[in-house]
Design an enzyme around this catalytic site. Sequence first.
Site, short mmCIF file in Angstrom:
data_model
loop_
_atom_site.label_atom_id
_atom_site.label_comp_id
_atom_site.label_asym_id
_atom_site.label_seq_id
_atom_site.Cartn_x
_atom_site.Cartn_y
_atom_site.Cartn_z
N ARG A 59 0.83 -1.21 0.00
CA ARG A 59 0.00 0.00 0.00
C ARG A 59 0.86 1.26 0.00
O ARG A 59 0.46 2.31 -0.49
CB ARG A 59 -0.98 0.01 1.19
CG ARG A 59 -1.80 1.29 1.27
CD ARG A 59 -3.14 1.11 1.99
NE ARG A 59 -3.01 0.47 3.28
CZ ARG A 59 -2.56 1.05 4.39
NH1 ARG A 59 -2.20 2.32 4.38
NH2 ARG A 59 -2.47 0.37 5.51
N TYR A 112 -17.03 14.66 -15.71
CA TYR A 112 -17.40 13.25 -15.61
C TYR A 112 -18.49 13.07 -14.54
O TYR A 112 -18.33 13.57 -13.41
CB TYR A 112 -16.14 12.44 -15.26
CG TYR A 112 -16.37 10.97 -15.11
CD1 TYR A 112 -16.69 10.19 -16.22
CD2 TYR A 112 -16.28 10.36 -13.87
CE1 TYR A 112 -16.91 8.83 -16.08
CE2 TYR A 112 -16.49 9.00 -13.73
CZ TYR A 112 -16.81 8.24 -14.84
OH TYR A 112 -17.01 6.89 -14.71
N ASP A 183 -8.70 16.59 -15.52
CA ASP A 183 -8.93 15.21 -15.93
C ASP A 183 -8.53 15.13 -17.41
O ASP A 183 -9.19 15.70 -18.27
CB ASP A 183 -10.42 14.86 -15.73
CG ASP A 183 -10.75 13.42 -16.08
OD1 ASP A 183 -10.07 12.85 -16.94
OD2 ASP A 183 -11.73 12.88 -15.52
#
Length: 388
Positions: A59, A112, A183
């Site tokens: 992680r 989005y 984005d």
Amino acid sequence: MTEGLEPFDLASLITAHDEGNFAEAVVPPIFQTSLFTFSSYDEMIASYRGEKVRPIYTRGLNPTVRMFEEMLAKLEGGEDALGFASGMAAISSAVLSFVEPGDRIVAVKHVYPDAFRLFGTVLKRMKVEVTYVDGRDEEAVAKALPGAKIFYMESPTSWVMEAHDVGALAALAKRHGVVSMIDNSWATPYFQQPLKLGVDLVIHSASKYLGGHSDVVAGVVAGSKEMIARLKAEAYPYLGGKLSPFDAWLLIRGLRTLPIRMKAHEAAAMTIAKRLQELDVVEQVCHPGLANRLPAGLNGTSGLFSFIFREGVDVRTFADRLRLFKLGVSWGGHESLIVPGEVVLQQKAQPNSAHTFGINPRSVRLHIGLEGTEALWRELEEAIAAAS
Ligand SMILES: *Cc1c(COP(=O)(O)O)cnc(C)c1O
């Protein structure tokens, strides 16, 4: 149409990671492991003290994921990048790293849909307000920015394909001391490198063109060391939306063919968009490449666009006639795809479901895949004839 950027030298990026232990494999290994062990107490305590940087737990740091992150940072012209388990994990971690209760975000409209829903749910509960502006209206953007913490862009947007002058908008954000993010999933770093245009952070749904094979859900954020450090401090480790080693490996594979895939998507989609524009039954084609010129900084176009049928065309018949084009969301892989606008508008049980994202009910979104332009066009022509 437009010349793309120089092809990326991905092979040298991969070999730069070979420290002599990949046995000269042409494809890098997948470090499919959750943890990394230590040979001694002293080595372990040195790592925990931060005296030696090495993987401890996936992680945090995993070599395969790191390899993808460094490739992406380089492709976007950034200093660092972080891989995430999805595009939404990338978006939420980037945004949450820069806001506190009472803060305001300025976002371009028609982002989005799930980003819009994140803003309208989690952020709203955190008392973070989001103001939407038309990214094509620089005056409106300049008016909205003072006092904001984040300016969130998406260009081109992924349904109505509004393309913005990203460099000009980034300069406005900088002038007002606002952190800018974009984005960049639609254009990819092959056609648009927002960091070089002055944007602070670039975000991708790597599930689309970066992966390129419709077999991975992933995300990535790239930027300066300083900006990425903000994400590394809290959102990346504690929200925990980490990219997995296998998915990172699939992305490394996908990136090898990004330039040739993007050129092929561009050429096929431009041809089909132009032919659709000639048809009487088509009211409008929403494709940035059909404008007189692309906005500064956008050096080419991808395979995703939409068009609006005139009244009287039966979209159901059109959609059901298609065979190479599959009915399905997402995009960026080999497959050609179609999403009827009306289907999206009827998506119920979502927060703020009255919002239309600029979608016309007579519109259809196409992803032009790599099956061959003429075969795709023949099929579209036949389906349009049957539906008109
Ligand atoms: C798909 C998509 C996202 C979300 O990415 P996931 O990988 O599905 O979480 C974000 N932005 C755009 C433009 C997308 O198309």
